[in-house]
Design an enzyme around this catalytic site. Structure first.
Site, PDB file in Angstrom:
ATOM      1  N   CYS A 145      18.526  45.643  13.102  1.00 20.81           N
ATOM      2  CA  CYS A 145      18.784  46.838  14.033  1.00 20.81           C
ATOM      3  C   CYS A 145      20.271  47.491  13.674  1.00 20.81           C
ATOM      4  CB  CYS A 145      18.707  46.588  15.478  1.00 20.81           C
ATOM      5  SG  CYS A 145      20.204  45.164  16.001  1.00 20.81           S
ATOM      6  N   CYS A 175      23.461  43.734  11.854  1.00 25.61           N
ATOM      7  CA  CYS A 175      21.906  43.066  12.018  1.00 25.61           C
ATOM      8  C   CYS A 175      21.253  43.616  10.867  1.00 25.61           C
ATOM      9  CB  CYS A 175      21.433  43.176  13.308  1.00 25.61           C
ATOM     10  SG  CYS A 175      19.591  42.613  13.375  1.00 25.61           S
ATOM     11  N   CYS A 232      16.524  44.530  19.711  1.00 25.33           N
ATOM     12  CA  CYS A 232      16.348  44.326  18.320  1.00 25.33           C
ATOM     13  C   CYS A 232      15.027  43.917  17.909  1.00 25.33           C
ATOM     14  CB  CYS A 232      17.523  43.253  17.729  1.00 25.33           C
ATOM     15  SG  CYS A 232      17.012  42.745  16.216  1.00 25.33           S
ATOM     16  N   LYS A 234      10.875   3.524   2.931  1.00 26.60           N
ATOM     17  CA  LYS A 234      10.964   4.709   2.787  1.00 26.60           C
ATOM     18  C   LYS A 234      11.645   5.482   1.663  1.00 26.60           C
ATOM     19  CE  LYS A 234       9.996   6.677   6.927  1.00 26.60           C
ATOM     20  NZ  LYS A 234       9.790   8.289   7.350  1.00 26.60           N
ATOM     21  N   GLU A 252       0.926  -0.990   0.174  1.00 25.07           N
ATOM     22  CA  GLU A 252       0.143   0.011   0.069  1.00 25.07           C
ATOM     23  C   GLU A 252       1.019   1.300   0.033  1.00 25.07           C
ATOM     24  OE1 GLU A 252      -1.824  -0.522   3.874  1.00 25.07           O
ATOM     25  OE2 GLU A 252      -2.528  -2.485   3.209  1.00 25.07           O
ATOM     26  N   ASP A 265       1.305  10.151   3.568  1.00 28.90           N
ATOM     27  CA  ASP A 265       1.952  11.117   4.650  1.00 28.90           C
ATOM     28  C   ASP A 265       0.948  12.155   5.099  1.00 28.90           C
ATOM     29  OD1 ASP A 265       3.878  12.012   6.400  1.00 28.90           O
ATOM     30  OD2 ASP A 265       4.557  13.295   4.885  1.00 28.90           O
ATOM     31  N   CYS A 316      22.720  38.331  17.008  1.00 27.06           N
ATOM     32  CA  CYS A 316      22.457  39.743  17.141  1.00 27.06           C
ATOM     33  C   CYS A 316      22.634  40.123  18.649  1.00 27.06           C
ATOM     34  CB  CYS A 316      21.166  40.213  16.382  1.00 27.06           C
ATOM     35  SG  CYS A 316      20.780  41.932  17.049  1.00 27.06           S
ATOM     36  N   LYS A 319       2.375   4.670   1.633  1.00 24.37           N
ATOM     37  CA  LYS A 319       2.661   5.253   3.075  1.00 24.37           C
ATOM     38  C   LYS A 319       1.899   6.679   2.693  1.00 24.37           C
ATOM     39  CE  LYS A 319       5.388   5.160   7.033  1.00 24.37           C
ATOM     40  NZ  LYS A 319       5.168   6.615   7.287  1.00 24.37           N
ATOM     41  N   TYR A 363      -6.886   1.668   6.411  1.00 20.99           N
ATOM     42  CA  TYR A 363      -5.977   0.392   5.871  1.00 20.99           C
ATOM     43  C   TYR A 363      -6.121  -0.575   7.029  1.00 20.99           C
ATOM     44  CZ  TYR A 363      -2.904   3.599   8.580  1.00 20.99           C
ATOM     45  OH  TYR A 363      -2.253   4.669   9.448  1.00 20.99           O
TER      46      TYR A 363
END
Ligand code: IVH
Length: 683
Positions: free
Chosen positions: A422, A419, A442, A323, A115, A119, A437, A117, A229
């Site tokens: 900021c 950054c 900030c 998989k 079958e 997700d 940072c 799989k 299933y």
């Protein structure tokens, strides 16, 4: 040669890492690494535990199904555990599994049901006399969440079993996957984006988010589907009846007749070559199927043989998931930019020409950190390889072939020195691959900190997403999470796009968040590594913010599952003046309620008490709950870590024998109440 101490240390490190990723995946819906990398860690741990049985531990992530029941739904104890599946990562492992089945069943000529799989999320549906009465998620495999109200909104779930499948048993549980079809997912995301609402990273997350809505009317607007299933537990099934099929392929036929969608690509194979070919077919067609698949599932067709092969504590021996490797595609790297997270950590990311990979259109991909960019040597203007597996944030693997010596290639990318939000000079933490940072004020950090506090894993304040937070900050009515509780309607009405209704809804949501349980407040403070699981453990021992602020590193590190690094992080957070002021303001606003269990003295903190047999005055669950409410754990099996075993009437012989072998204290049921009160062994 590696010493046993080194191996033990590696085993512990792997367990900690897997627990961390379990939490990111199951509780936070924010996985950090691809499934394939997770599988690799899992297998390394499993192999070490197999080679060194003395290092085995019933609490290891290899020994149970991961995933925790979260949040505010009622809980449901599964009549039969909902197990996980072992994985085969390549054909060789698939063939080896077939070999093990044949070896375990030498007298049988085996056929295999295969079958897709799908997700999505595993779901258990209970039908009583043919009528749908309950829907529950898998949770940790033993206990899931009651999502009945949401399940009732899914059109492909029959509310009554079709009588053409035969007279339904008194009780029957149907298991399958709740998922979102790929096309429906794309349409939902476009709708969400157009309405300025949160979009989802992939169909699985969209399905999970939709199913966990507290308001079933919202779930009803989400295009969820169900693919059946498996038959779960049942009562009153007549042997030889239509509700007692002999094979897995028969189960699918029965479920189809009863009104469920089942996979039309499922089939039966009768040799190892056919099994391998079937899995290869799914991999080749993964993107033409109407739903996302992350593999194929192969099961021994004859159900009788499932009982013969049995299961490990985590997964059946009669099934395997083949998989698929993460998908990779090529695209143009248009630019490299950086983003600032809630702890000030600065992460480079790739801006890509949109590419369809791993089931979604990807326009941005993480580049993790400065060294990652340097070692992969990717530069703006390069064609790059992008990888995306399942749930995970897409990743740039490296430059595509032919890029490195390409004429006109850009110079290596250099990390910005200030950054983007900021302009403060960025700092690279010595010895760590982290750029920071350092400016607590900030704005980019503040937006992230406050929206994390408001997010679903923490205080769950609806209507307070990143954009709203940014607006409130720039209107100068919000600088930290405690300010939320000072906001007024007049202030909110001055915000663009906020009318009286949205302002009052937001204030109500903020007010309601004051009665969230204390561990969520702790999660919301955003201390690294303090997610829901760790926060629960900490709050159980230190039920109020005041107590927590006074805790010491050693006390925290002594808690089950809290490592010294996490303990140190919590304490150093609590010791900073700024945070102490913040915490005091949260206390003044009475944010967070103490959790029920913490009202009891924590006499059994960190102690494992195994209860076997019946204890007068308690059901089994109540006895376990009483131990847990006092800070202990109540595992189902005895190990050398067990503090003591309480033997009630008709105790389990194997547990007693094991306890005797290990020299553990065995207490009579009459000593149970005393144990709860004092946490001490009698006499
Ligand atoms: S059988 C004990 N069949 O995969 C066997 N599972 O990794 C349990 N899944 O929790 C499941 N498609 O959510 C089975 N055709 C299929 C499946 C399937 C998807 C999921 C399911 C399960 C997970 C295990």
């Amino acid at each position: 040669m590696t010493s046993i101490a080194e191996i033990a240390a590696r085993v512990e490190a792997l367990r900690a890492e897997l627990r961390y990723h379990n939490e990111r995946y199951y509780s936070l819906d924010e996985p950090e690494i691809p499934d394939a990398d997770y599988d690799e860690l899992f297998r390394e741990l499993k192999a070490l535990e197999e080679a060194h049985p003395e290092l085995r531990d019933a609490a290891s992530p290899t020994a149970h199904v991961s995933g925790m029941p979260t949040t505010s739904f009622g809980s449901v104890r599964h009549a039969k555990p909902m197990q996980s599946l072992d994985n085969a990562l390549d054909d060789e492992e698939l063939v080896a599994w077939v070999g093990r089945c044949e070896k375990g069943l030498p007298d049988e000529s085996l056929t295999y049901a295969y079958e897709p799989k799908v997700d999505g999320l595993a779901m258990s549906l209970t039908y009583v006399n043919g009528v749908l009465t309950q829907g529950a998620t898998r949770g940790d495999g033993t206990t899931g969440e009651d999502v009945t109200a949401n399940i009732l909104t899914i059109a492909s779930i029959p509310q009554m079993l079709d009588p053409r499948a035969g007279v339904p048993p008194q009780v029957v549980e149907i298991r399958g996957e709740v998922y979102m079809a790929s096309a429906d997912f794309e349409a939902l995301n476009s709708r969400q984006a157009a309405a300025g609402e949160k979009t989802f990273v992939n169909p699985r997350n969209a399905a999970a988010g939709s199913l966990r809505q507290k308001d079933p009317r919202i779930t009803a607007t989400r295009p969820l589907k169900f693919l059946a299933y498996q038959l779960g537990s049942s009562e009153g099934v007549e042997p030889e009846s239509s509700w007692s099929p002999a094979t897995q392929s028969g189960v699918l036929r029965l479920l189809s007749t009863a009104g469920f969608d089942v996979s039309s690509e499922a089939g039966v194979a009768s040799s190892v070559d056919e099994v391998v070919a079937a899995c290869a077919w799914f991999e080749e067609h993964r993107h033409t199927l109407p739903y996302e698949v992350d593999g194929a599932v192969v099961k021994i067709d004859d159900l009788r043989l499932h009982g013969v092969l049995g299961s490990t504590s985590r997964a059946p021996r009669w099934a395997i998931a083949k998989k698929f490797p993460p998908e990779e595609k090529q695209t143009l790297l248009m630019n490299i930019e950086i983003s600032v997270g809630r702890t000030g950590r600065v992460t480079p990311f790739a801006v890509l020409e949109p590419v369809f990979v791993g089931g979604t259109t990807v326009q941005m991909a993480t580049l993790h950190n400065e060294d990652h960019v340097a070692t992969r040597d990717v530069r703006p203007g390069d064609l790059v390889i992008v990888r995306k597996a399942g749930d995970v944030i897409p990743e740039v693997v490296g430059p595509a072939a032919g890029q490195v010596n390409r004429p006109g290639r850009a110079a290596p990318w250099t990390f910005p020195t200030s950054c983007p939000s900021c302009s403060t000079a960025l700092v690279r933490i010595p010895g760590e691959n982290v750029t920071q940072c350092p400016n607590w004020d900030c704005v980019a950090q503040t937006v992230q900190r406050i929206s994390y506090f408001a997010s679903r894993v923490a205080m769950d304040i609806e209507g307070l997403g990143e954009q709203r937070v940014a607006q409130l900050i720039s209107a100068e009515i919000l600088t930290d999470v405690a300010d939320l509780y000072d906001l007024t309607e007049t202030q909110l009405l001055g915000i663009e796009g906020m009318g009286p209704v949205s302002a009052s809804n937001l204030l109500q949501a903020i007010e309601a968040s004051r009665s969230q349980s204390m561990h969520r407040v702790l999660v919301g403070l955003g201390i690294n590594e303090v997610g829901p699981a760790n926060a629960r453990v900490i709050i159980r021992a230190f039920p109020t913010l005041k107590q927590l602020a006074e805790s010491a590193t050693e006390q925290l590190a002594a808690l089950d599952g809290i490592g010294p690094k996490t303990a140190e992080r919590v304490v150093s957070f609590m010791r900073q003046d700024r945070n102490l002021v913040l915490i005091q303001r949260l206390i003044d606003h009475q944010v967070g309620v103490e959790e029920a269990s913490s009202a009891l003295p924590q006499t059994l903190l960190g102690k494992a008490v195994v209860v076997t047999g019946s204890v007068e005055g308690f059901t089994r669950q109540e006895a376990e709950a009483a131990v847990i409410a006092r800070g202990g754990t109540s595992p189902g099996s005895v190990s050398k870590k067990t503090f003591c075993v309480v033997a009630g009437e008709s105790p389990g012989a194997s547990k007693l024998t094991k306890a005797e072998t290990l020299g553990l204290p065995i207490l009579p049921a009459s000593a149970f109440v005393g144990l709860l009160e004092t946490g001490e062994l009698p006499g």
